[in-house]
Design a protein around this motif. Sequence first.
Motif, short mmCIF file in Angstrom:
data_model
loop_
_atom_site.label_atom_id
_atom_site.label_comp_id
_atom_site.label_asym_id
_atom_site.label_seq_id
_atom_site.Cartn_x
_atom_site.Cartn_y
_atom_site.Cartn_z
N PRO A 1 -0.36 12.79 -2.49
CA PRO A 1 0.34 11.51 -2.56
C PRO A 1 0.11 10.80 -3.90
N GLY A 2 0.91 9.77 -4.13
CA GLY A 2 0.71 8.96 -5.32
C GLY A 2 1.80 9.15 -6.35
N GLY A 3 2.46 10.31 -6.36
CA GLY A 3 3.58 10.53 -7.28
C GLY A 3 4.78 9.72 -6.82
N CYS B 1 5.83 10.59 -2.96
CA CYS B 1 4.80 11.06 -2.05
C CYS B 1 3.80 9.96 -1.77
N GLY B 2 3.71 9.54 -0.51
CA GLY B 2 2.82 8.41 -0.24
C GLY B 2 2.40 8.35 1.21
N GLY B 3 2.60 7.18 1.80
CA GLY B 3 2.06 6.91 3.13
C GLY B 3 2.58 7.87 4.21
N GLN B 4 3.86 8.22 4.15
CA GLN B 4 4.39 9.09 5.21
C GLN B 4 3.71 10.46 5.18
N GLY C 1 -1.27 3.57 -5.27
CA GLY C 1 0.05 3.75 -4.66
C GLY C 1 1.07 4.31 -5.62
N ARG C 2 2.25 4.51 -5.07
CA ARG C 2 3.36 5.00 -5.88
C ARG C 2 3.82 3.87 -6.81
N LEU C 3 4.31 4.25 -8.00
CA LEU C 3 4.72 3.21 -8.94
C LEU C 3 6.22 2.93 -8.80
N ALA D 1 9.25 0.20 -7.93
CA ALA D 1 9.36 -1.24 -8.24
C ALA D 1 8.92 -2.11 -7.07
N ARG D 2 9.27 -1.68 -5.83
CA ARG D 2 8.98 -2.54 -4.68
C ARG D 2 7.48 -2.65 -4.39
N LYS D 3 6.69 -1.83 -5.07
CA LYS D 3 5.23 -1.92 -4.91
C LYS D 3 4.65 -3.10 -5.69
N GLY D 4 5.48 -3.74 -6.54
CA GLY D 4 5.06 -4.97 -7.21
C GLY D 4 4.08 -4.78 -8.36
N VAL E 1 -5.65 1.79 -11.99
CA VAL E 1 -4.42 2.14 -11.28
C VAL E 1 -4.48 3.61 -10.87
N VAL E 2 -4.43 3.84 -9.57
CA VAL E 2 -4.42 5.20 -9.03
C VAL E 2 -3.02 5.46 -8.47
N GLY E 3 -2.36 6.53 -8.93
CA GLY E 3 -0.99 6.82 -8.51
C GLY E 3 -0.09 6.88 -9.72
N GLY F 1 -3.52 8.06 -12.83
CA GLY F 1 -2.57 9.04 -12.26
C GLY F 1 -2.92 9.29 -10.80
N PRO F 2 -2.17 10.18 -10.12
CA PRO F 2 -2.43 10.43 -8.70
C PRO F 2 -3.75 11.16 -8.49
N VAL F 3 -4.44 10.84 -7.43
CA VAL F 3 -5.67 11.56 -7.09
C VAL F 3 -5.52 12.08 -5.66
N PRO F 4 -6.16 13.20 -5.33
CA PRO F 4 -6.08 13.70 -3.94
C PRO F 4 -6.58 12.62 -2.97
N HIS F 5 -6.01 12.63 -1.79
CA HIS F 5 -6.34 11.57 -0.84
C HIS F 5 -7.85 11.45 -0.61
N ALA F 6 -8.51 12.61 -0.51
CA ALA F 6 -9.96 12.59 -0.23
C ALA F 6 -10.73 11.88 -1.34
N GLY G 1 1.56 -0.25 5.02
CA GLY G 1 0.58 -0.49 3.96
C GLY G 1 -0.77 0.13 4.27
N LEU G 2 -0.83 1.47 4.28
CA LEU G 2 -2.09 2.16 4.58
C LEU G 2 -3.20 1.77 3.59
N VAL G 3 -2.81 1.56 2.33
CA VAL G 3 -3.82 1.31 1.30
C VAL G 3 -4.70 0.11 1.66
N ALA G 4 -4.12 -0.93 2.22
CA ALA G 4 -4.91 -2.12 2.56
C ALA G 4 -5.99 -1.76 3.58
N VAL G 5 -5.63 -0.97 4.58
CA VAL G 5 -6.59 -0.61 5.63
C VAL G 5 -7.65 0.35 5.07
N GLU G 6 -7.21 1.28 4.23
CA GLU G 6 -8.17 2.23 3.64
C GLU G 6 -9.22 1.49 2.81
N SER G 7 -8.75 0.49 2.05
CA SER G 7 -9.68 -0.28 1.23
C SER G 7 -10.71 -0.99 2.11
N1 UDP Z 1 -2.53 7.90 -2.16
C1 UDP Z 1 -3.34 8.96 -2.51
N2 UDP Z 1 -3.47 9.26 -3.83
C2 UDP Z 1 -2.88 8.54 -4.82
C3 UDP Z 1 -2.08 7.44 -4.46
C4 UDP Z 1 -1.92 7.14 -3.11
O1 UDP Z 1 -3.91 9.63 -1.65
O2 UDP Z 1 -3.05 8.87 -5.98
C5 UDP Z 1 -2.33 7.60 -0.73
C6 UDP Z 1 -3.03 6.35 -0.27
O3 UDP Z 1 -4.41 6.59 -0.07
C7 UDP Z 1 -2.26 6.04 1.02
C8 UDP Z 1 -0.84 6.50 0.68
O4 UDP Z 1 -0.95 7.35 -0.45
O5 UDP Z 1 -2.76 6.79 2.09
C9 UDP Z 1 0.08 5.33 0.37
O6 UDP Z 1 0.42 4.75 1.59
P1 UDP Z 1 0.99 3.27 1.74
O7 UDP Z 1 1.29 3.08 3.19
O8 UDP Z 1 0.04 2.28 1.17
O9 UDP Z 1 2.31 3.25 0.85
P2 UDP Z 1 3.68 4.10 0.90
O10 UDP Z 1 3.49 5.28 0.04
O11 UDP Z 1 3.93 4.46 2.34
O12 UDP Z 1 4.72 3.19 0.35
#
Ligand code: UDP
Length: 414
Positions: free
Chosen positions: A16-18, A21-24, A230-232, A234-237, A259-261, A291-296, A318-324
């Motif tokens: 994820p992060g590109g 590729c993200g929350g779903q 997160g993904r870069l 526009a709607r990510k602000g 910035v990760v992603g 840049g993007p990093v593996p989820h782990a 908004g998974l990122v908020a809960v993960e943080s």
């Molecule tokens: N994420 C990640 N590596 C990155 C950037 C994002 O693993 O370099 C993951 C992040 O940990 C989260 C997901 O991507 O699990 C983003 O989910 P979120 O619901 O916040 O946003 P969405 O992508 O659904 O808009």
Amino acid sequence: MRVLHISDHADPLATPGGEFCGGQNVYVRELARRLAGSGCTVDVVTRWADGRLARQEPIAPGARTVRVPAGPVGPLPRERFGDVLDEFCAGVVGLHEEVGGYDVVHSHYWYSAVAALRLGDRHGVPLVHTHHSLGAVRRAAIGRDEADEAEEHFAARHRIERRIGLRAAAVVASSPGELADLRRLLGTPLDRLHLVPPGVDTELLTPRDRALARAELSLPADAPVVLFVGRLEARKGWEDLVAAFALVRRTLPGAVLVVVGGDAPERRAGPGPLAALVERHGLTGSVDLRGPVPHAATARYYSAADVTAVPSHYEPFGLVAVESMACGTPVVATGVGGLRWSVADPRVGALVPPRDPAALAKALVDVLASGSAGRRQACVDRATRGYGAERWVDGIREVYRRVAAPRVGATGLS
Ligand code: UDP
């Protein structure tokens, strides 16, 4: 129980992060893995978007991803998925027939709903759907010009989102706000709606020693660190965040924004719009683009930061908020979508209006000034009690149990 997840554009094994590729991706992978761990047999079908990956790949024992060709194998912008939808649907129906049928089909996002509807019409299998994002809400949140240009797209999307709500045996809402939207905007019948907030892996996402995490990431030991993950899009602000961070630096000149992603450095054609904006604000040395990093690997970043910023204009969950929070790090987020619930406690951070860099900067400074150590336990408690993965998966299994037709010879859920 044999379960098929349809995850159109979001491959559960992609990093994820590109851009696409993200929350779903994270949601589907984690759900598949945990459902398999509880005895289900799980297939995740997705569009084959990377020729370097095999057609089938295990996710965990009992769970695999199956990639079906739809259009040329390779990346495809999400909004162009409609061009290959028929081929994707044929692949999904073909898989169902090849394996001898699934007990439940769980679709994710509206393109997958089209495939689920075709499968349901043809084979009568019970359907469960998670929207992940609603066209009408997204349309209202993005700029007017962009929305007008995509009018036809939003109209088609709305029709499908309505239809899946009427046709599916169950629709999963991720927050009370989404549940209300599904009633109000799509007319989804109440008896099909199930509120099951996503969970995060609190074994992986757990607080680590801050000093150690900073040293491992080569971050300064003493500077205030603001994190964005997160993904870069526009709607990510992210533009608001850069403007806000310039204001933060007036009060806290040593602050760093990590910035990760976004695109990996080797895939960037040039400095990219974020780097250009950072430069325009004179922030080049104080914004660290990873840049993007593996989820782990994200847990280390959350643990290293003093605060995570989630400045989205629109955020279904908004998974990122809960993960943080799971890593003990407070959050400053915009009061949109699921964030209105997950961050609704002043002990875990603050909510600010979207598109308001001044308010975002003020809240970041307030949280940084009050120190994150005192908030750590409240953050961890909120994430583990409200958004633990076990509760999430139990909730989804209960939905499946209600909708799955008993099979001859079947003895129980697993
Ligand atoms: N994420 C990640 N590596 C990155 C950037 C994002 O693993 O370099 C993951 C992040 O940990 C989260 C997901 O991507 O699990 C983003 O989910 P979120 O619901 O916040 O946003 P969405 O992508 O659904 O808009």
